[in-house]
Design an enzyme around this catalytic site. Structure first.
Site, PDB file in Angstrom:
ATOM      1  NE  ARG A 155     -11.156 -11.310 -34.421  1.00 38.96           N
ATOM      2  CZ  ARG A 155     -11.399 -12.492 -35.235  1.00 38.96           C
ATOM      3  NH1 ARG A 155     -11.012 -13.682 -34.861  1.00 38.96           N
ATOM      4  NH2 ARG A 155     -11.618 -12.446 -36.343  1.00 38.96           N
ATOM      5  CE  LYS A 199     -11.629 -20.723 -54.605  1.00 47.61           C
ATOM      6  NZ  LYS A 199     -12.299 -21.902 -53.910  1.00 47.61           N
ATOM      7  N   GLY A 230     -10.201  -9.481 -41.903  1.00 38.78           N
ATOM      8  CA  GLY A 230      -9.393 -10.539 -42.640  1.00 38.78           C
ATOM      9  C   GLY A 230      -8.186 -10.450 -43.198  1.00 38.78           C
ATOM     10  N   GLY A 277     -16.068 -11.457 -42.116  1.00 37.23           N
ATOM     11  CA  GLY A 277     -17.108 -12.055 -42.754  1.00 37.23           C
ATOM     12  C   GLY A 277     -18.579 -10.908 -42.434  1.00 37.23           C
TER      13      GLY A 277
END
Ligand code: AMP
Length: 395
Positions: free
Chosen positions: A36, A198, A352, A375
């Site tokens: 980052r 999920k 991610g 996100g």
């Protein structure tokens, strides 16, 4: 993009207040991954070349919940940045008040300073207007380059933008360019690959993408829930019982667009040294076994499906790639993306875990764009407006 960027404004002689995403992983004060920080360097260097009076950096780190927490101090990041830039980056012990304004005033002309963690104040995450006003006192113009937090409406990215002229940095611009162009005007065929644990967290993404893509390839734990929805016995695999109905509906709506794995690698426990074998997707998973990766036939057929793609968007690993025994599916898909990039496809990896997997596979340089925000990129894929972007000054 209809927002002003650093290229649209005069920065000479100004105090440039820049929101970066320096939310890096720390282990006892040591930065374990500086991706980052590296990602912010092009904008930092661009701004310094414009001869500002000072460059003032601010960021959050972790979730200190409005209290000072030494383990979440940004001080190690200032030291890391000094080493990268090869000059002294100052550090202020607080992001507002005298500690900040005093340290900024003491900078040499063209100096760089990093302010302490914005989340040490409760006003950050509540987007408190008084706190935003105090942050804005630190600069004459605001640059937002923190794509990773662009899906949050916080004081240091949204509140402050209502107090100062607010423009996008080069990283934020690049992220939006890749993801928004892919969604609004993709070169076709447009293929999405979705994985991860999920279905439930990604229902909105699946629905939004089904309306846009030519094909949706599914892998990872989420495939188990789709298989269970079709009536297959998945034994000990990760299956979301309360997402079965929605999975059934998604399958019905998607028709041929949605592809499920042709085979899976199953294991007798959730361990790297478990016994494992490949079974076809029409076989039940034996009792006490669980599916932890896509199988080789699926890698082959997904690779085939990607041939000739114009645009590919990938979010979520194809298996439990953190264990080498179950990383082959994820790495195989990463290789297929690299292959298509070389043939001219635009390939985009949402941040991610899938970004981490592509880095681990050593293929990051061979894809078009790896997002720095998991996100935020998911919310863009869902078709949502990012508050951090919306708050910037219009062109
Ligand atoms: P997500 O945050 O939803 O993208 O999920 C990422 C996580 O999903 C990673 O930590 C993977 O290990 C995990 N995952 C992927 N495939 C499976 C699977 N078949 N069973 C259990 N976990 C999985």
């Amino acid at each position: 993009m209809n927002k002003k960027t650093v290229r649209d404004v005069d920065l000479a002689g100004k105090r440039v207040l820049m929101r970066v995403d320096f939310n890096v992983p720390l282990d006892e004060g040591e930065i374990t991954d500086d991706t980052r920080i590296q990602a912010a360097l092009p904008t930092i260097r661009y701004l310094l070349d414009r001869e500002p009076k000072a460059l003032i950096l601010m960021s959050h780190l972790g979730r200190p919940k409005g209290k000072r927490a030494p383990a979440m101090s940004l001080a190690p990041v200032a030291a890391n940045l000094s080493a990268i830039l090869e000059f002294d980056v100052a550090f202020a012990d607080d992001c507002v008040g005298n500690a900040a304004t005093g340290a900024i005033a003491a900078l040499p002309v063209g100096g760089v300073i990093l302010l302490e963690n914005t989340r040490f104040h409760t006003g950050e995450t509540t987007n408190d207007s008084e706190f935003a006003r105090e942050l804005a006192l630190n600069g004459d113009i605001f640059v937002n380059d923190a794509f990773g937090t662009a899906h949050r409406a916080h004081a240091s990215n949204v509140g402050v933008a209502s107090q100062l002229e607010a423009v996008a940095g080069l990283l934020l611009e690049r992220e939006i360019d890749y993801l928004a162009t892919a969604l609004e005007n993709p070169r076709r065929p447009f293929v999405a690959i979705l994985g991860g644990a999920k279905v439930s967290g990604k229902i909105d993404v699946i629905e939004a993408l089904l309306g846009k893509v030519d094909m949706l390839l599914v892998g990872g734990g989420m495939a188990n829930t789709f298989f269970a929805a079709q009536g297959r016995d998945m034994a000990d695999s990760l299956v979301e019982a309360d997402a079965l109905e929605i999975a059934r509906e998604l399958l019905k709506d998607a028709g041929d667009k949605l592809q499920l794995p042709a085979d899976q690698r199953i294991a007798d426990s959730f361990r790297n040294d478990a016994q494992h074998q490949v079974i076809a997707a029409d076989a039940d998973v034996p009792s006490c076994w669980q599916s932890l990766d896509i199988g080789p036939d699926t890698v082959r057929s997904y690779r085939q499906a990607l041939q000739g793609a114009g645009t590919v968007v990938w979010n979520g690993p194809m298996g439990v790639f953190e264990m080498p025994a179950f990383a082959k599916g994820t790495f195989g898909i990463a290789e297929a993306l690299a292959e298509q990039t070389a043939k001219g496809a635009t390939t985009i990896v949402g941040g991610g875990d899938s970004a981490a997997a592509v880095e681990q596979a050593g293929l990051a340089e061979q894809l078009s764009h790896i997002s720095t925000g998991g996100g935020a990129s998911l919310e863009l894929l869902e078709g949502k407006i990012l508050p951090g972007l919306a708050a910037l000054t219009d062109r």
